[in-house]
Design a protein around this motif. Structure first.
Motif, mmCIF file in Angstrom:
data_model
loop_
_atom_site.group_PDB
_atom_site.id
_atom_site.type_symbol
_atom_site.label_atom_id
_atom_site.label_comp_id
_atom_site.label_asym_id
_atom_site.label_seq_id
_atom_site.Cartn_x
_atom_site.Cartn_y
_atom_site.Cartn_z
ATOM 1 N N GLY A 1 0.781 -1.225 0.000
ATOM 2 C CA GLY A 1 0.000 0.000 0.000
ATOM 3 C C GLY A 1 0.815 1.279 0.000
ATOM 4 N N PRO A 2 0.159 2.414 -0.266
ATOM 5 C CA PRO A 2 0.867 3.687 -0.375
ATOM 6 C C PRO A 2 1.478 4.186 0.929
ATOM 7 C CG PRO A 2 -1.510 4.031 -0.423
ATOM 8 C CD PRO A 2 -1.292 2.548 -0.520
ATOM 9 N N LYS A 3 1.010 3.672 2.071
ATOM 10 C CA LYS A 3 1.592 4.063 3.364
ATOM 11 C C LYS A 3 2.850 3.261 3.702
ATOM 12 C CE LYS A 3 -3.056 4.794 5.318
ATOM 13 N NZ LYS A 3 -3.964 4.365 6.403
ATOM 14 N N SER A 4 3.168 2.263 2.875
ATOM 15 C CA SER A 4 4.161 1.259 3.272
ATOM 16 C C SER A 4 5.555 1.823 3.487
ATOM 17 C CB SER A 4 4.220 0.140 2.225
ATOM 18 O OG SER A 4 2.976 -0.517 2.133
ATOM 19 N N VAL A 5 6.055 2.640 2.573
ATOM 20 C CA VAL A 5 7.425 3.140 2.724
ATOM 21 C C VAL A 5 7.563 3.971 3.998
ATOM 22 C CG1 VAL A 5 9.213 4.607 1.711
ATOM 23 C CG2 VAL A 5 8.027 2.920 0.283
ATOM 24 N N PRO A 6 6.680 4.942 4.258
ATOM 25 C CA PRO A 6 6.829 5.658 5.535
ATOM 26 C C PRO A 6 6.607 4.776 6.757
ATOM 27 C CG PRO A 6 4.911 6.462 4.294
ATOM 28 C CD PRO A 6 5.682 5.586 3.379
ATOM 29 N N ARG A 7 5.676 3.852 6.683
ATOM 30 C CA ARG A 7 5.415 3.007 7.857
ATOM 31 C C ARG A 7 6.597 2.084 8.151
ATOM 32 N NH1 ARG A 7 -0.937 1.012 7.704
ATOM 33 N NH2 ARG A 7 -1.791 2.868 8.724
ATOM 34 N N TYR A 8 7.152 1.465 7.124
ATOM 35 C CA TYR A 8 8.308 0.594 7.353
ATOM 36 C C TYR A 8 9.516 1.407 7.793
ATOM 37 C CZ TYR A 8 6.321 -3.866 5.886
ATOM 38 O OH TYR A 8 5.587 -5.020 5.827
ATOM 39 N N THR A 9 9.674 2.602 7.254
ATOM 40 C CA THR A 9 10.783 3.459 7.684
ATOM 41 C C THR A 9 10.658 3.777 9.169
ATOM 42 O OG1 THR A 9 11.037 4.408 5.476
ATOM 43 C CG2 THR A 9 11.899 5.693 7.328
ATOM 44 N N ARG A 10 9.451 4.119 9.600
ATOM 45 C CA ARG A 10 9.226 4.392 11.025
ATOM 46 C C ARG A 10 9.558 3.156 11.870
ATOM 47 N NH1 ARG A 10 6.311 8.046 13.826
ATOM 48 N NH2 ARG A 10 5.339 8.887 11.934
ATOM 49 N N LYS A 11 9.117 2.006 11.410
ATOM 50 C CA LYS A 11 9.377 0.774 12.160
ATOM 51 C C LYS A 11 10.873 0.500 12.259
ATOM 52 C CE LYS A 11 8.812 -3.415 10.384
ATOM 53 N NZ LYS A 11 8.198 -4.674 9.889
ATOM 54 N N TYR A 12 11.581 0.651 11.141
ATOM 55 C CA TYR A 12 13.025 0.393 11.148
ATOM 56 C C TYR A 12 13.751 1.374 12.070
ATOM 57 C CZ TYR A 12 12.101 -2.460 6.956
ATOM 58 O OH TYR A 12 11.630 -3.401 6.065
ATOM 59 N N LEU A 13 13.308 2.616 12.103
ATOM 60 C CA LEU A 13 13.914 3.599 13.002
ATOM 61 C C LEU A 13 13.630 3.249 14.459
ATOM 62 C CD1 LEU A 13 13.070 6.863 11.040
ATOM 63 C CD2 LEU A 13 15.387 6.133 11.673
ATOM 64 N N GLU A 14 12.375 2.907 14.756
ATOM 65 C CA GLU A 14 11.994 2.609 16.131
ATOM 66 C C GLU A 14 12.709 1.375 16.666
ATOM 67 O OE1 GLU A 14 7.762 2.365 15.860
ATOM 68 O OE2 GLU A 14 7.465 4.548 16.107
ATOM 69 N N ARG A 15 12.989 0.411 15.790
ATOM 70 C CA ARG A 15 13.638 -0.831 16.211
ATOM 71 C C ARG A 15 15.159 -0.752 16.146
ATOM 72 N NH1 ARG A 15 9.740 -5.634 13.635
ATOM 73 N NH2 ARG A 15 7.830 -4.946 14.690
ATOM 74 N N GLY A 16 15.675 0.396 15.734
ATOM 75 C CA GLY A 16 17.117 0.558 15.667
ATOM 76 C C GLY A 16 17.767 -0.096 14.470
ATOM 77 N N ILE A 17 16.964 -0.521 13.511
ATOM 78 C CA ILE A 17 17.511 -1.106 12.276
ATOM 79 C C ILE A 17 18.122 -0.014 11.412
ATOM 80 C CG2 ILE A 17 16.879 -2.291 10.135
ATOM 81 C CD1 ILE A 17 14.703 -3.748 11.846
ATOM 82 N N PHE A 18 17.458 1.145 11.372
ATOM 83 C CA PHE A 18 17.993 2.340 10.719
ATOM 84 C C PHE A 18 18.440 3.321 11.790
ATOM 85 C CE2 PHE A 18 15.062 2.661 6.676
ATOM 86 C CZ PHE A 18 15.579 1.466 6.201
ATOM 87 N N SER A 19 19.560 3.978 11.553
ATOM 88 C CA SER A 19 19.851 5.201 12.278
ATOM 89 C C SER A 19 19.235 6.345 11.475
ATOM 90 C CB SER A 19 21.360 5.410 12.397
ATOM 91 O OG SER A 19 21.914 5.673 11.106
ATOM 92 N N GLU A 20 19.198 7.532 12.054
ATOM 93 C CA GLU A 20 18.691 8.678 11.302
ATOM 94 C C GLU A 20 19.580 8.959 10.087
ATOM 95 O OE1 GLU A 20 17.793 13.355 12.139
ATOM 96 O OE2 GLU A 20 17.046 11.889 13.604
ATOM 97 N N ASP A 21 20.888 8.752 10.240
ATOM 98 C CA ASP A 21 21.794 8.929 9.104
ATOM 99 C C ASP A 21 21.488 7.935 7.996
ATOM 100 O OD1 ASP A 21 23.096 11.030 10.297
ATOM 101 O OD2 ASP A 21 24.830 9.841 10.954
#
Length: 276
Positions: free
Chosen positions: A235-255
């Motif tokens: 769905g169209p919300k997927s990229v922002p939602r997965y990005t938020r999840k990855y940030l919250e779980r520490g998979i992504f840093s902000e950098d």
């Protein structure tokens, strides 16, 4: 808007105001935290257009431009990507010879390159069938892809490709042969093993490993916006939602997020991606 404080870019999305949710889907993307999208033309038949000469693709591009203008009203920054879907060859050969189909598709790409030259589109799209085809169709498809690479090189723009599963190493060789960086050839629905620039589906299980290995990639939903296939591919919300999840779980840093959603696509496509 539920902002993440960073750009969030969908590298391959369709919005269809005739057969889908249209700008309502774009609003969902924006409200979920999405900021930028690469809006990719849909196949001609999605709009009831059945090319005979190739010039009819101009109508597909004009529809996409109008859709882009409507999306911008929602607050999303839109980068149009124009071209000819490789599956067009199957539709075209139902009503003309393979050589004529090749000519029509190349003409459609020529017209897409005109829009890039006018700065109303930022990149081209092409590719080859991701399903089994006869050898002569495969050879014609590769010639069309080579034509698209040449147009992208001459236009100084990136090329998104639809292609078979796998690294597509020969496409990287094709790009190098004409002096184009393979990293400006974006493998839509890609995997980390490609020498091209992978655009990874947002839910791909290998994204954490890709981030850990410092792989350059972009993210996409490949949302089709087709009422007959609601929510496909995701769905169209997927990229922002997965990005938020990855940030919250520490998979992504902000950098990491800035690199994936701003620095890498800006470098590949030659566009500016910032927060307003």
């Amino acid at each position: 808007m539920t902002g993440l404080g960073i750009p969030v870019t969908d590298d391959h999305i369709h919005i269809d105001r005739e057969n889908g949710r249209g700008t309502e889907a774009a609003k969902d993307f924006f409200r979920a935290g999405g900021t930028h999208m690469f809006l990719v033309t849909k196949p001609s038949w999605s709009h009831g257009i059945h090319p005979i000469t190739g010039d009819e693709f101009r109508e597909v591009y004009e529809i996409t431009l109008k859709t882009a203008a409507a999306i911008r009203e929602t607050g999303v920054v839109v980068f149009p990507v124009f071209g000819v879907h490789p599956a067009e060859i199957g539709r075209l050969t139902e009503r003309m010879s393979l050589s004529d189909a090749e000519r029509v598709m190349k003409r459609g790409l020529d017209i897409a390159a005109e829009y890039v030259g006018e700065h109303t589109a930022v990149a081209l799209k092409s590719g080859r069938p991701h399903y089994p085809v006869e050898p002569d169709v495969w050879e014609a498809s590769n010639r069309i892809l080579q034509h698209a690479l040449s147009l992208a090189h001459d236009s100084g723009c990136a090329l998104q490709i639809h292609a078979e599963t796998g690294p597509c190493s020969d496409v990287a060789d094709m790009a190098r042969h004409i002096g184009m960086s393979p990293r400006r050839v974006v493998k839509h629905f890609g995997m980390p093993d490609t020498p091209l620039m992978p655009s990874l589906l947002a839910r791909l299980e290998s994204i954490p490993a890709a981030v850990e290995s410092h792989l350059e990639f972009t993210m996409e939903s490949d949302y089709m916006d087709d009422n007959s296939r609601p929510g496909a591919v995701i769905g169209p919300k997927s990229v922002p939602r997965y990005t938020r999840k990855y940030l919250e779980r520490g998979i992504f840093s902000e950098d990491d997020a800035w690199r994936i959603h701003a620095h890498t696509p800006a470098k590949v496509y030659g566009v500016e991606i910032t927060l307003s």
